[in-house]
Design an enzyme around this catalytic site. Structure first.
Site, PDB file in Angstrom:
ATOM      1  N   GLU A 132     -11.134   1.352  -3.829  1.00 10.09           N
ATOM      2  CA  GLU A 132     -10.253   1.535  -2.623  1.00 10.09           C
ATOM      3  C   GLU A 132      -9.063   2.453  -2.728  1.00 10.09           C
ATOM      4  O   GLU A 132      -8.799   2.842  -3.895  1.00 10.09           O
ATOM      5  CB  GLU A 132     -10.151   0.266  -1.757  1.00 10.09           C
ATOM      6  CG  GLU A 132      -9.445  -0.668  -2.389  1.00 10.09           C
ATOM      7  CD  GLU A 132      -9.015  -1.747  -1.628  1.00 10.09           C
ATOM      8  OE1 GLU A 132      -9.317  -1.825  -0.373  1.00 10.09           O
ATOM      9  OE2 GLU A 132      -8.706  -3.005  -2.331  1.00 10.09           O
ATOM     10  N   ASP A 168       0.897  -1.209  -0.076  1.00  5.02           N
ATOM     11  CA  ASP A 168       0.018  -0.059   0.010  1.00  5.02           C
ATOM     12  C   ASP A 168       0.833   1.273   0.009  1.00  5.02           C
ATOM     13  O   ASP A 168       0.735   2.124   0.825  1.00  5.02           O
ATOM     14  CB  ASP A 168      -0.897  -0.061   1.341  1.00  5.02           C
ATOM     15  CG  ASP A 168      -1.754  -1.153   1.410  1.00  5.02           C
ATOM     16  OD1 ASP A 168      -2.192  -1.872   0.253  1.00  5.02           O
ATOM     17  OD2 ASP A 168      -1.801  -1.543   2.677  1.00  5.02           O
TER      18      ASP A 168
END
Length: 544
Positions: A188, A15
């Site tokens: 997302e 991420d």
């Protein structure tokens, strides 16, 4: 300049959020249940990165005791507004099933090395938050995905936008769902940028598994409507199962001082025919460019490239160097532990004894366990330590572990029989045992027959990993190493075997030391040093 091999942050570093301030680049990555929270790496050339700081490092900032595996700190976003560094992140308290308890926070600092502020709570409406500093209006915008607990399978509701006031430290004004993503779904990981009068939103879609992708959209107004990129996904390996880099998604972009653009992104390198990502989700980088149509494109995309041209050349010798750690005044930054901010309850350091672990709960606890480990960054490696431990019974044990989560580990321990006789044995999660050994029980945390050892004296413990083959070793003082236990399938210590639903495990393999005292007396085990030695091996097609 020779091309650089991806990933740029090998091992568990998912991420990524990237930032440049002057000549310095920073990448922040998720740490989940590992403490301290958030890893921030630094580089000056995009090729060579050094772990700089983990900013969430004290109890007033973070306490994850009770957070399940693969919960904790998700998807940090690191930004700079010209004066301060800002870090936005989620602390997830539950993730499985329909419900997610995901709390979003903001911290800030004048310097990247801190001190970082105590967190300010923002909301709990979804995860993967980011903070956008509008260069024209000066406003700050809080962006995160929305989670709808009521419906399946459409739980990912879209991307929410709301202004955040840095004076009152609260969200103000209306909140709007500005982008619902594409038919790939599971939108997302949003980031917003502004360029040439356009607002751009970059998102992740398709889940964090093999359908993962980076999606791009834009609007003239920050409130939308946002039009999706003509190629829809600017980066993905979902239609290319034989590409070296898989699971490509969750990205962020950065510009160099000379005007080049790069996309950093999450990726995974599967091994074995079962496509297991032992090293977890890693950080890679791709060269990108802005077209005449004001859309961003990945060079040679959308499939991610294993090799990429960067401003610098990677120091390969450093990547392969042996790391020998001594434990004296402070724990080396390569090491982390699980969940708790109260380190004085689980370990201490001493110039004579080294690292002393204070036996607490089992290795699979979600609350308080004495486990100190570092990331596995290579497909093949050796790791070893010397333990000084005098257990009194079978409820006290300590040793060397290859660890993913409570559902998935290998653990060579020094323990004792009920009569006090010291012994060595291997504990492991049920899924880790060879299928051919039909004599073992079908349930529980199983173990091999023990090896009796003298009740006094230090013991050398070693683990060797060659691709998917994992072997434990031991040696008494003054003796040569001997094998103990079978050759295990080390690829089980991976995202795909983490005990959750498909693509529901988010961390990576660690190797380190642990101690438990299930009597509750805090029995101590000392480790004088720890060695991590990368090994070049013929099975590692990504590294040779």
């Amino acid at each position: 300049m020779p091309p650089v091999r991806n990933p740029i942050l090998p091992g568990f570093n998912p991420d990524p959020s990237v930032l440049r301030v002057g000549a310095d680049y920073y990448i922040a990555t998720s740490t989940f249940e590992w403490y301290p929270g958030v890893q921030i790496h630094h580089s000056t050339d995009l090729a060579n990165w050094e772990l700089l700081i983990r900013p969430l490092s004290r109890k007033s900032q973070l306490d994850m005791r009770g957070d399940p595996d693969s919960c904790g700190i998700w998807a940090p976003c690191l930004t700079h507004d010209g004066e301060k560094f800002w870090l936005v992140y989620t602390d997830v308290k539950r993730k499985d099933g329909s419900f997610k308890d995901a709390h979003n926070y903001i911290v800030w600092a004048d310097s990247i090395t801190g001190p970082w502020s105590d967190p300010v709570y923002v909301n709990s409406s979804g995860f993967d938050p980011s903070l956008f500093h509008d260069p024209d209006t000066g406003k700050k915008w809080f962006v995160n995905m929305l989670w709808d607990h009521r419906r399946r399978p459409l739980l990912f509701e879209g991307i929410a936008l709301q202004e955040w006031d840095p004076v009152s430290k609260k969200l103000v004004g209306p909140r709007k769902n500005v982008y619902q993503g594409t038919d790939l779904a599971l939108v997302e990981g949003p980031h917003i940028y502004k360029r040439n009068g356009w607002y751009y939103v970059l998102t992740a879609e398709g889940g964090t598994g093999y359908d993962h992708a980076v999606t791009f959209a834009r609007s003239r107004d920050i409130w939308g409507p946002y039009k999706t990129h003509p190629e829809k996904h600017i980066l993905t390996a979902k239609d290319h199962p034989y590409a070296a880099l898989q699971r490509a998604g969750h990205g962020d972009i950065v510009d160099t001082p000379d005007g080049k653009t790069y996309l950093v992104h999450l990726t995974g390198r599967p091994t074995t025919q079962l496509r297991r990502c032992v090293l977890g989700r890693e950080t890679a980088i791709q060269e990108a460019y802005w077209g005449d149509d004001d859309w961003l494109y990945v060079k040679n995309g959308p499939v991610p490239s294993l090799w990429v041209d960067l401003p610098g050349a990677r120091n390969e010798d450093k990547y392969w160097e042996e790391k020998k750690y001594t434990f004296e005044k402070e724990l080396h930054k390569d090491f982390q532990w699980l969940r708790t901010p109260e380190t004085d309850r689980i370990f201490k350091l001493d110039e004579k004894k080294g690292l002393t672990l204070i036996g607490r709960e089992s290795i699979g606890s979600w609350f308080e366990q004495a486990l100190v480990a570092r990331r596995q960054e290579h497909f093949s490696y050796d790791a070893e330590t010397v333990i000084d431990f005098s257990p009194e019974d079978e409820r006290q044990f300590a040793g060397l572990t290859a660890y993913y989560c409570r559902y998935n580990f290998f653990y060579l321990i020094v323990s004792a029989h009920s009569d006090g006789q010291r012994e060595l044995l291997i504990m492991a999660s049920e899924a880790s045992w060879p299928v051919s050994d039909l004599r073992l029980p079908a349930v529980g945390e199983n173990q091999q027959p023990s090896v009796l050892v003298p009740n006094e004296g230090k013991i050398r413990l070693k683990i060797t990993v060659r691709g998917k083959e994992l072997q434990f070793w031991y040696a008494l003082e003054g003796e040569e190493l001997k094998k103990i236990g079978p050759v295990f399938d080390g690829s089980i210590v991976s995202d795909e075997c983490g005990g959750h639903q498909k693509h529901g495990s988010f961390t990576g393999a660690f190797v380190g030391v642990a101690a438990s005292d299930l009597n509750g007396t805090g029995k101590e085990a000392s480790f004088e040093s720890f060695v991590y030695r990368p090994v070049k091996h013929e099975s590692d097609r990504y590294e040779i």
